[in-house]
Design an enzyme around this catalytic site. Structure first.
Site, mmCIF file in Angstrom:
data_model
loop_
_atom_site.group_PDB
_atom_site.id
_atom_site.type_symbol
_atom_site.label_atom_id
_atom_site.label_comp_id
_atom_site.label_asym_id
_atom_site.label_seq_id
_atom_site.Cartn_x
_atom_site.Cartn_y
_atom_site.Cartn_z
ATOM 1 N N LYS A 227 108.572 39.454 65.438
ATOM 2 C CA LYS A 227 109.264 40.415 64.563
ATOM 3 C C LYS A 227 109.715 39.796 63.249
ATOM 4 O O LYS A 227 110.045 40.522 62.308
ATOM 5 C CB LYS A 227 110.458 41.045 65.295
ATOM 6 C CG LYS A 227 109.979 41.974 66.417
ATOM 7 C CD LYS A 227 110.962 43.070 66.742
ATOM 8 C CE LYS A 227 110.264 44.122 67.581
ATOM 9 N NZ LYS A 227 111.079 45.187 68.043
ATOM 10 N N LYS B 67 99.648 44.746 70.133
ATOM 11 C CA LYS B 67 100.258 45.726 71.045
ATOM 12 C C LYS B 67 100.455 47.082 70.349
ATOM 13 O O LYS B 67 100.835 47.116 69.182
ATOM 14 C CB LYS B 67 101.630 45.160 71.467
ATOM 15 C CG LYS B 67 102.306 45.920 72.575
ATOM 16 C CD LYS B 67 103.683 45.342 72.859
ATOM 17 C CE LYS B 67 104.711 45.814 71.852
ATOM 18 N NZ LYS B 67 106.084 45.910 72.363
ATOM 19 N N LYS C 238 105.739 51.465 68.594
ATOM 20 C CA LYS C 238 106.264 52.636 67.887
ATOM 21 C C LYS C 238 106.618 52.309 66.435
ATOM 22 O O LYS C 238 106.667 53.195 65.604
ATOM 23 C CB LYS C 238 107.446 53.281 68.616
ATOM 24 C CG LYS C 238 108.526 52.374 69.118
ATOM 25 C CD LYS C 238 109.648 53.188 69.734
ATOM 26 C CE LYS C 238 109.890 52.878 71.190
ATOM 27 N NZ LYS C 238 110.375 51.510 71.445
HETATM 28 N N1 AQP Z 1 101.970 48.741 74.166
HETATM 29 C C1 AQP Z 1 102.649 48.686 75.299
HETATM 30 N N2 AQP Z 1 101.997 48.554 76.489
HETATM 31 C C2 AQP Z 1 102.688 48.524 77.679
HETATM 32 N N3 AQP Z 1 104.029 48.609 77.735
HETATM 33 C C3 AQP Z 1 104.707 48.753 76.585
HETATM 34 N N4 AQP Z 1 106.014 48.865 76.308
HETATM 35 C C4 AQP Z 1 106.193 48.992 74.974
HETATM 36 N N5 AQP Z 1 105.014 48.963 74.353
HETATM 37 C C5 AQP Z 1 104.069 48.804 75.321
HETATM 38 C C6 AQP Z 1 107.047 48.861 77.332
HETATM 39 O O1 AQP Z 1 107.945 49.921 77.049
HETATM 40 C C7 AQP Z 1 109.255 49.513 77.437
HETATM 41 C C8 AQP Z 1 110.207 49.775 76.341
HETATM 42 O O2 AQP Z 1 109.906 48.998 75.233
HETATM 43 P P1 AQP Z 1 110.886 49.025 74.002
HETATM 44 O O3 AQP Z 1 110.750 50.288 73.289
HETATM 45 O O4 AQP Z 1 112.262 48.741 74.436
HETATM 46 O O5 AQP Z 1 110.491 47.833 73.128
HETATM 47 P P2 AQP Z 1 109.126 47.286 72.708
HETATM 48 O O6 AQP Z 1 108.444 46.638 73.851
HETATM 49 O O7 AQP Z 1 109.401 46.407 71.513
HETATM 50 O O8 AQP Z 1 108.316 48.595 72.294
HETATM 51 P P3 AQP Z 1 107.722 48.938 70.912
HETATM 52 O O9 AQP Z 1 107.053 50.256 70.994
HETATM 53 O O10 AQP Z 1 106.882 47.802 70.387
HETATM 54 O O11 AQP Z 1 109.028 49.124 70.054
HETATM 55 P P4 AQP Z 1 109.361 48.534 68.642
HETATM 56 O O12 AQP Z 1 108.168 48.858 67.799
HETATM 57 O O13 AQP Z 1 110.593 49.233 68.191
HETATM 58 O O14 AQP Z 1 109.560 47.067 68.802
HETATM 59 C C9 AQP Z 1 109.177 48.050 77.838
HETATM 60 O O15 AQP Z 1 109.120 47.961 79.242
HETATM 61 C C10 AQP Z 1 107.892 47.596 77.234
HETATM 62 O O16 AQP Z 1 107.316 46.537 77.964
#
Ligand code: AQP
Length: 353
Positions: free
Chosen positions: A126, A210, A213
């Site tokens: 990040k 990955k 969002k």
């Molecule tokens: N691409 C993914 N594949 C499988 N699992 C995923 N998770 C997120 N993206 C994927 C799982 O969703 C849960 C919540 O994740 P989060 O929103 O708390 O944080 P994150 O992993 O950082 O998700 P994002 O979408 O990438 O959010 P941002 O962009 O805000 O950082 C977790 O169990 C995660 O493993």
């Protein structure tokens, strides 16, 4: 990962309890759905106590527009319910409504070591290409708050996607160090539950990244709010290579985009990736993509429709989150009281009123 934390004492038995969360830092994606939400519902249906949290305190580790954050939190709650989380069976709430998360996180900030935080790949990702010194202190301390989220409920199991594995290991290290430093056997050594065909859903534009969002490209992800046409268009335009689908899984090696679409199909259809490859052996993407789009629309559209319906009544969503917060707090407060006692805080009885 080894953080150098001391080994655990003889573990005592804790009542099985599941905790997990999702950041309302944007709209929920197919990655969140397959890696987390769909599995949250399966765990709820196994009859284990389940606590699910919209981690809004985590979301503000990077800038969030306040009005959008409120909207995203309600929308994520609607997504949970639409996907099958039953607020009567699972506890569903947003993190900031239970003050124990932030309080325990502070204690863990004093247990965890700064070096542990700098080693987290999510922090590195990040801050990549940016001045890390200029990121929020909260972004660095994120895993300590995540450990608090889990251990505030003495949760024994945490269903997550693959990307959260390192944070879960850190949670275990914090629990072990706390237990060791204070000579107690108070926190469980929580198990990550990473299972299924889509523990890591990748970007539709780049199979090595990955699906996220917060990715600037909306074409990189399927949002749970996308309608059928948008889903089909995104899958049609998803990056692939010119070769047809292989006959065995080995043939997906070094083909990250093809592998990603096969894994998504497998997770949505409840098959293994090997079964999908057998079914579509030799098929061109011109054949496979429309079938995948059809499947994705069939699985996601009912969730989107239900989310849209629920979002028409934000007061009802707030009521559900408030009720969930009350139930979460009832579990957390006595655990936190014991923590304050263990670390040596004076706790005075306050006069009523
Ligand atoms: N691409 C993914 N594949 C499988 N699992 C995923 N998770 C997120 N993206 C994927 C799982 O969703 C849960 C919540 O994740 P989060 O929103 O708390 O944080 P994150 O992993 O950082 O998700 P994002 O979408 O990438 O959010 P941002 O962009 O805000 O950082 C977790 O169990 C995660 O493993």
């Amino acid at each position: 990962m080894s953080t150098g934390a001391p080994a655990a004492q003889t573990p005592k038995t804790f009542q099985p309890r599941i905790f997990s969360g999702i950041q309302p830092s944007g709209g929920l994606t197919l990655g969140n759905y397959l890696g987390a939400l769909k599995r949250f519902v399966e765990k709820q249906d196994e009859g284990i106590e389940t606590i699910y949290c919209l981690v809004d305190l985590h979301a503000i580790t990077v800038w969030q527009d306040p009005e959008k954050l409120r909207q995203q939190t309600r929308e994520a709650a609607a997504g949970f319910i639409a996907a099958g989380i039953d607020p009567a069976r699972s506890i569903l709430f947003n993190q900031s409504q239970v003050p124990g998360h932030a309080e325990l996180a502070w204690i863990f900030n004093c247990v965890a070591r700064i070096g542990w935080m700098y080693r987290m790949t999510q922090f590195k990702d990040k801050t990549a290409g940016k001045n890390a010194e200029n990121s929020s202190l909260g972004l660095l301390a994120y895993p300590s708050l995540m450990a608090a989220d889990i251990l505030l409920y003495q949760a024994t199991h945490v269903p997550v996607g693959e990307d959260q594995k390192q944070h879960l290991e850190l949670t275990r290290d914090i629990a072990m160090k706390f237990n060791h430093d204070y000579k107690v056997d108070f926190f469980p050594i929580t198990e990550p539950v990473i299972e299924g065909a889509a523990t890591r859903v990748m970007s539709l534009r780049d199979g090595t990244k990955k699906m996220s969002k917060s990715d600037p490209s909306d074409q990189s992800r399927i949002n749970l709010t996308d309608d059928a046409d948008m889903i089909a268009a995104k899958i049609r335009k998803a990056k692939t290579d010119p070769a047809p689908l292989p006959e065995t899984l080995d043939g997906l090696k070094d083909r990250p985009e093809a592998k990603n679409l096969v894994n998504i199909y497998a997770a949505l259809s409840g098959q293994s990736a090997a079964q999908v490859v057998t079914e579509y052996a030799g098929a061109p993407f011109g054949t496979f993509k429309p079938r995948l789009a059809e499947l994705a629309v069939a699985k996601l559209s009912p969730i989107t429709n239900e989310m849209n319906r629920l979002m028409k009544d934000p007061a009802e969503i707030d009521r559900i989150l408030g009720q969930g917060a009350g139930r979460a707090d009832a579990i957390a407060a006595p655990i936190l009281e014991q923590v304050f006692d263990i670390v040596g805080m004076v706790r005075s009885r306050r006069p009523p009123g």
